[in-house]
Enzyme design. Structure first.
Site, PDB file in Angstrom:
ATOM      1  N   SER A 141       0.865  -1.180   0.000  1.00 40.63           N
ATOM      2  CA  SER A 141       0.000   0.000   0.000  1.00 40.63           C
ATOM      3  C   SER A 141       0.897   1.224   0.000  1.00 40.63           C
ATOM      4  O   SER A 141       2.073   1.145   0.399  1.00 40.63           O
ATOM      5  CB  SER A 141      -0.878   0.005   1.261  1.00 40.63           C
ATOM      6  OG  SER A 141      -1.467   1.267   1.485  1.00 40.63           O
ATOM      7  N   TYR A 154      -2.050   0.106  10.665  1.00 41.30           N
ATOM      8  CA  TYR A 154      -2.025  -0.342   9.272  1.00 41.30           C
ATOM      9  C   TYR A 154      -0.720   0.069   8.598  1.00 41.30           C
ATOM     10  O   TYR A 154      -0.113  -0.714   7.864  1.00 41.30           O
ATOM     11  CB  TYR A 154      -3.214   0.256   8.534  1.00 41.30           C
ATOM     12  CG  TYR A 154      -3.337  -0.177   7.095  1.00 41.30           C
ATOM     13  CD1 TYR A 154      -3.538  -1.517   6.759  1.00 41.30           C
ATOM     14  CD2 TYR A 154      -3.273   0.757   6.058  1.00 41.30           C
ATOM     15  CE1 TYR A 154      -3.663  -1.915   5.436  1.00 41.30           C
ATOM     16  CE2 TYR A 154      -3.407   0.367   4.736  1.00 41.30           C
ATOM     17  CZ  TYR A 154      -3.596  -0.971   4.430  1.00 41.30           C
ATOM     18  OH  TYR A 154      -3.727  -1.359   3.118  1.00 41.30           O
TER      19      TYR A 154
END
Length: 257
Positions: A141, A154
């Site tokens: 990501s 995250y």
């Protein structure tokens, strides 16, 4: 041409029950791969396998929980050959600050995004090596590259996935295995934001409010198929893909009414 070279190539996709995983399975099946759909939700991957086979494509569904060592071991033992591994299983939970973060949520994110990648990669590396032309793809990501507030858990997990890809590429240098990392920015899928906000549909929708054309799962799947189908000597180390409206994690254009 050798017999091995004429065999249908096999691609394993973890987290294939929805979103980027399901879209990547469709694209690779269309590209001629036998896709192994791996996920916990067996009814969903079973339906996807039937859909693909109904279109004349090659697909099989296999139960897999990347956070469970026994599940990974049994899954790997049931595969005769693997040419491509798409480490896609992952996800975000919560938007707390570091100060208020829930350790259980951080642990859950680390287990799936980092240790899950580790387990599956370790289990399938012998088969990828034996293929003579293997590919490991890690779906990270833009969070793996740039921190942002209220995303510490995250961000930390995806940084871990990013480092796995970088380190593995160094360790396998000289072997017939490529290591690819794809780092998507803002992607609108049916579940990612919803899971992050614990099922709060309004908060999930607000992430994309006013953003003209955020990425779709199919957009990311196109990059997966492109990187995997490059000539064997070509390695796409890191591909960052964002919507045009997103210049960075902190700069997103939103239309106002």
């Amino acid at each position: 041409m050798s017999e091995a070279a004429t065999e249908q190539r096999i691609a394993v996709i973890t987290g294939a029950s929805s979103g980027i995983g399901a879209a990547s399975a469709r694209r690779l099946a269309e590209a001629g791969y036998l896709v192994i759909l791996a996920a916990r939700r067996v009814e969903r991957i079973g339906a996807l396998a039937e859909e693909l086979r109904g279109a004349g494509l090659a697909a099989r569904a296999h139960s897999l929980d990347v956070t469970d060592a026994a599940s990974v071991r049994d899954f790997a033992a049931g595969l005769e050959r693997v040419d491509v591994l798409i480490n896609n299983a992952g996800g975000a939970i919560g938007t707390d600050t570091v100060e208020n973060g829930d350790p259980a949520e951080w642990q859950a994110m680390y287990d799936v995004n980092v240790v899950g990648v580790l387990r599956v990669t370790q289990a399938l590396l012998p088969k990828l090596r034996a293929s003579g032309d293997g590919t490991v793809l890690v779906m990270s990501s833009t969070a793996a590259l740039t921190p942002y507030e209220n995303g510490g858990g995250y961000v930390a997990a995806k940084h871990g996935a990013h480092v796995i890809a970088e380190t593995l590429r160094l360790e396998l240098c000289g072997e017939p295995i490529r290591v690819i990392e794809i780092a998507p920015g803002m992607v609108r899928t049916e579940e990612f934001a919803l899971n992050r906000f614990h099922g709060d549909a309004d908060r999930a929708a607000s992430v994309y409010a006013g953003v003209p054309q955020p990425l779709t799962a199919e957009d990311v799947a196109d990059t997966v198929a492109w990187t995997v189908t490059r000539p064997p000597h070509v390695n796409i180390d890191l591909l960052v893909v964002r919507p045009r409206a997103q210049a960075s994690n902190h700069k997103v254009y939103r239309e106002t009414k």
